[in-house]
Structure formats: structure tokens, C-alpha cells
Design an enzyme around this catalytic site. Structure first.
Site, mmCIF file in Angstrom:
data_model
loop_
_atom_site.group_PDB
_atom_site.id
_atom_site.type_symbol
_atom_site.label_atom_id
_atom_site.label_comp_id
_atom_site.label_asym_id
_atom_site.label_seq_id
_atom_site.Cartn_x
_atom_site.Cartn_y
_atom_site.Cartn_z
ATOM 1 N N TYR A 1 -12.505 8.446 -14.097
ATOM 2 C CA TYR A 1 -12.765 7.513 -13.991
ATOM 3 C C TYR A 1 -12.866 6.061 -14.669
ATOM 4 O O TYR A 1 -12.654 4.565 -14.263
ATOM 5 C CB TYR A 1 -13.404 7.233 -12.256
ATOM 6 C CG TYR A 1 -13.820 6.317 -11.186
ATOM 7 C CD1 TYR A 1 -12.309 5.704 -10.141
ATOM 8 C CD2 TYR A 1 -15.116 5.339 -11.424
ATOM 9 C CE1 TYR A 1 -12.299 5.020 -9.385
ATOM 10 C CE2 TYR A 1 -14.801 4.181 -10.627
ATOM 11 C CZ TYR A 1 -13.391 3.975 -9.900
ATOM 12 O OH TYR A 1 -14.006 2.970 -8.643
ATOM 13 N N ASP B 1 1.215 -0.785 -0.126
ATOM 14 C CA ASP B 1 0.101 0.236 0.236
ATOM 15 C C ASP B 1 0.961 1.319 0.082
ATOM 16 O O ASP B 1 1.874 1.498 0.471
ATOM 17 C CB ASP B 1 -0.342 -0.232 1.610
ATOM 18 C CG ASP B 1 -1.900 0.904 0.761
ATOM 19 O OD1 ASP B 1 -2.936 0.551 1.109
ATOM 20 O OD2 ASP B 1 -2.104 2.028 0.710
ATOM 21 N N ILE C 1 -20.454 0.308 -3.282
ATOM 22 C CA ILE C 1 -19.903 -0.489 -2.004
ATOM 23 C C ILE C 1 -19.919 0.675 -1.129
ATOM 24 O O ILE C 1 -19.731 1.715 -1.255
ATOM 25 C CB ILE C 1 -18.548 -1.789 -2.454
ATOM 26 C CG1 ILE C 1 -18.276 -2.517 -3.854
ATOM 27 C CG2 ILE C 1 -18.396 -2.160 -1.504
ATOM 28 C CD1 ILE C 1 -20.130 -3.574 -4.155
ATOM 29 N N LYS D 1 -11.000 2.680 -15.966
ATOM 30 C CA LYS D 1 -11.128 1.493 -15.472
ATOM 31 C C LYS D 1 -11.732 -0.090 -17.006
ATOM 32 O O LYS D 1 -11.816 -0.924 -16.569
ATOM 33 C CB LYS D 1 -13.105 0.761 -14.743
ATOM 34 C CG LYS D 1 -12.418 1.619 -12.975
ATOM 35 C CD LYS D 1 -11.266 0.809 -12.480
ATOM 36 C CE LYS D 1 -11.481 1.793 -11.128
ATOM 37 N NZ LYS D 1 -10.556 0.651 -10.511
ATOM 38 N N ASN E 1 -6.335 -4.492 -6.427
ATOM 39 C CA ASN E 1 -7.298 -3.030 -5.477
ATOM 40 C C ASN E 1 -7.448 -2.231 -6.031
ATOM 41 O O ASN E 1 -7.971 -1.249 -5.723
ATOM 42 C CB ASN E 1 -7.559 -3.412 -4.624
ATOM 43 C CG ASN E 1 -8.412 -2.682 -3.641
ATOM 44 O OD1 ASN E 1 -9.969 -2.615 -3.971
ATOM 45 N ND2 ASN E 1 -8.256 -1.644 -2.462
#
Ligand SMILES: NC(=O)c1ccc[n+]([C@@H]2O[C@H](COP(=O)([O-])OP(=O)(O)OC[C@H]3O[C@@H](n4cnc5c(N)ncnc54)[C@H](O)[C@@H]3O)[C@@H](O)[C@H]2O)c1
Length: 270
Positions: free
Chosen positions: A165, A49, A198, A169, A102
């Protein structure tokens, strides 16, 4: 036997950048849930990370449950850091079989008036970062005899509305096909997961407390998903249960993209 027994997994963006849910002490985002769930299924996990503290928090949660995990700092916009992340997984655990990237960022303003520097930054993290992690992880996975990769895309990949964005993706969805075709004979599978709305750390950080009430009526299932529901889809794609699945995506969206009118739905009777 656990589903990822004897596997080494690298999760890039395996920390969590946002507040916990009310009543919970550990903040759970998609990356943290993926790392924790896969560790419960036997994987030894290298968590990387840009925030070392956050990666360490995920590793500590895994170790507290009896799993095996290590943490290190790595910003995916740095090629040297991506290479070092893969090297660290291999040197710590002896091989690399599985990789999940991720990492994904989003700006509050996502239209064509965005500063070009912000556009470049987003693409450098969301898209170039995926390329770099693949560039260094794939040869190690091939060396290990094969394995599986899951990239975190988004339902935004197949829906318009943003300038940065969604396009970043959509390119990830194309990238998984490229990897899948090129490395199928090396026994490497590559797929994407496309989360919908989410209740993750990212959503709580950017959408605030009101997001659930605002978006729930738009979702056929009447609620946001949880990071654990995203993690279960990722676990499936990483596991041998998905042995004939490569070059595709799984939507985890409670039916959001299936709804043609996207208007608030009538209250569900429960
Ligand atoms: N929550 C949603 O509604 C939703 C919907 C669709 C897709 N997604 C995707 O889910 C992923 C993130 O979910 P999350 O809940 O784990 O979010 P998060 O914001 O908590 O991010 C996870 C980790 O990524 C790290 N990170 C950010 N930039 C980085 C970089 N340049 N290098 C390395 N690490 C970096 C953060 O420090 C954080 O610990 C993203 O790819 C996002 O696009 C989320």
C-alpha cells in the site's frame, strides 16, 4: 460565483464501499464526499466506480441537493473502462476540466509474505489505475484549455511499514510531479492529497467500530479526520485558489506525521 462553476469533474472511485456512521443513512467515504462537495461548488460531476450502484447512490445524493451528476461503472484496472469513463464525461457534459482519482485498495495483510497475485492486483488498481486515468483524462483537459487533477495518495506514502500500500502511494506522489512538470505549459495542474487516519467508509469497513478508540490517542488532534476534511483539501487544489500550486501534496492528518514519537499522547484537555 461558486468555486467550480462551469467546470466538469470526473471522480473515479466516487462511490462508497462501507457502512455509514451510526445515525447516518448515507455512507460517506472520501470519494463520495469529494464528489458531493465539488458539486455543491458548481461542478458537473461524472462519478465512476467499479460498483455502478454505489456511483448511482452518490449521483442521486448530488441531484437531490440540486446539483448535476451522472454515474457509470468503470473499474480502473481495465484500460477500456478508464477510456470509456473519460469519454462518457466529455460526451455527457461537453468537456473535461477536472479529475480526481480516489481509488485505492488495501489488504489486511500488508507484509512481504503477501501472495504475489495480491501484490499485482493492488498495484494494478492503486498505481496502474492512476496511470490509466491520467493517460485518458490529460488530453481532454488539455483540449479544454487546462484544468486540475488531484490523486488520492496517503500518509502511508511517506511512512514505512507495509509492502504494497505505502509503496503504491509513494509512486503516486512521484506521478503527480511527473504530470505537473510535463503539462505545466498546458495549464494543467496536478497534486496529491495525503489523508491520515480518516473515518471513511474504507476505514469503517476494514477497521471496524473500534478503530476510532484505537487510533484517536495516537493523533495529536485526538480524533480521526472526516471524509469532508479530505474533500475540502481536494476542492482547494481543484479550485483557482490553488492556481500556483502544482506537483505537490497536502497532508490531511491532524498532525499525525508531525509527531516524532508516535506514542499515545496525553489526553487532550477540552
Ligand atoms: N480512510 C483512510 O483512513 C485513508 C487514509 C489514507 C488514504 N486513503 C485513501 O482514500 C481512498 C479511498 O477512500 P474511500 O473512503 O472513498 O474508500 P472506499 O473503500 O469507500 O472506496 C471508494 C470507492 O472506490 C471503489 N473502487 C474500489 N476499487 C475500484 C476499482 N478497481 N475501480 C473503480 N472503483 C473502485 C469502491 O467501489 C468504492 O465505492 C483510497 O485511495 C485510500 O487509499 C484513505
Amino acid at each position: 460565483m461558486k468555486r467550480l462553476q462551469n467546470k466538469v469533474l470526473l471522480v473515479a472511485g466516487g462511490g462508497a464501499d462501507g457502512p455509514p456512521n451510526k445515525g447516518e443513512t448515507l455512507a460517506i467515504g472520501n470519494g463520495r464526499a469529494i464528489a458531493m462537495l465539488c458539486a455543491r461548488e458548481g461542478a458537473r460531476v461524472m462519478i465512476t466506480d467499479r460498483s455502478l450502484a454505489s456511483a448511482q447512490e452518490t449521483a442521486a445524493a448530488i441531484v437531490a441537493e440540486g446539483g448535476v451528476a451522472q454515474a457509470m461503472e468503470a473499474d480502473v484496472s481495465s484500460e477500456a473502462a478508464c477510456r470509456a469513463a473519460v469519454e462518457a464525461a466529455v460526451s455527457q457534459f461537453g468537456a473535461l476540466h477536472l479529475m480526481v482519482n480516489n481509488v485505492g485498495i488495501v489488504y489486511p495483510l500488508d507484509d512481504f509474505s503477501i501472495d504475489t497475485a495480491d501484490y499485482d492486483r493492488l498495484m494494478s488498481v492503486n498505481l496502474r489505475g492512476q496511470f490509466l486515468m491520467l493517460k485518458y483524462a490529460i488530453p481532454e483537459i488539455v483540449k479544454a484549455g487546462g484544468g486540475a487533477i488531484v490523486l488520492n495518495s496517503s500518509m502511508a506514502a511517506i511512512r514505512g511499514g507495509g509492502a504494497t500500500y505505502g509503496p503504491s502511494k509513494a509512486a503516486i506522489n512521484s506521478m503527480v510531479r511527473g504530470v505537473a512538470v510535463r503539462y505545466a505549459r498546458d495549464n494543467v495542474r496536478c497534486n496529491a492529497v495525503m489523508p491520515g487516519l480518516i473515518n471513511s467508509t474504507l476505514a469503517r469497513r476494514t477497521g471496524g467500530e473500534g478503530r476510532d478508540a484505537a487510533v484517536a490517542p495516537l493523533i495529536p488532534m485526538g480524533r480521526q479526520g472526516t471524509p469532508w476534511e479530505v474533500a475540502h483539501a481536494v476542492l482547494f487544489l481543484l479550485s483557482d485558489e490553488a492556481s500556483y500550486i502544482t506537483g505537490t501534496e497536502i497532508l490531511v492528518d491532524g498532525g499525525f506525521c508531525a509527531n516524532i514519537n508516535l506514542a499515545p499522547l496525553p489526553r487532550l484537555s477540552r
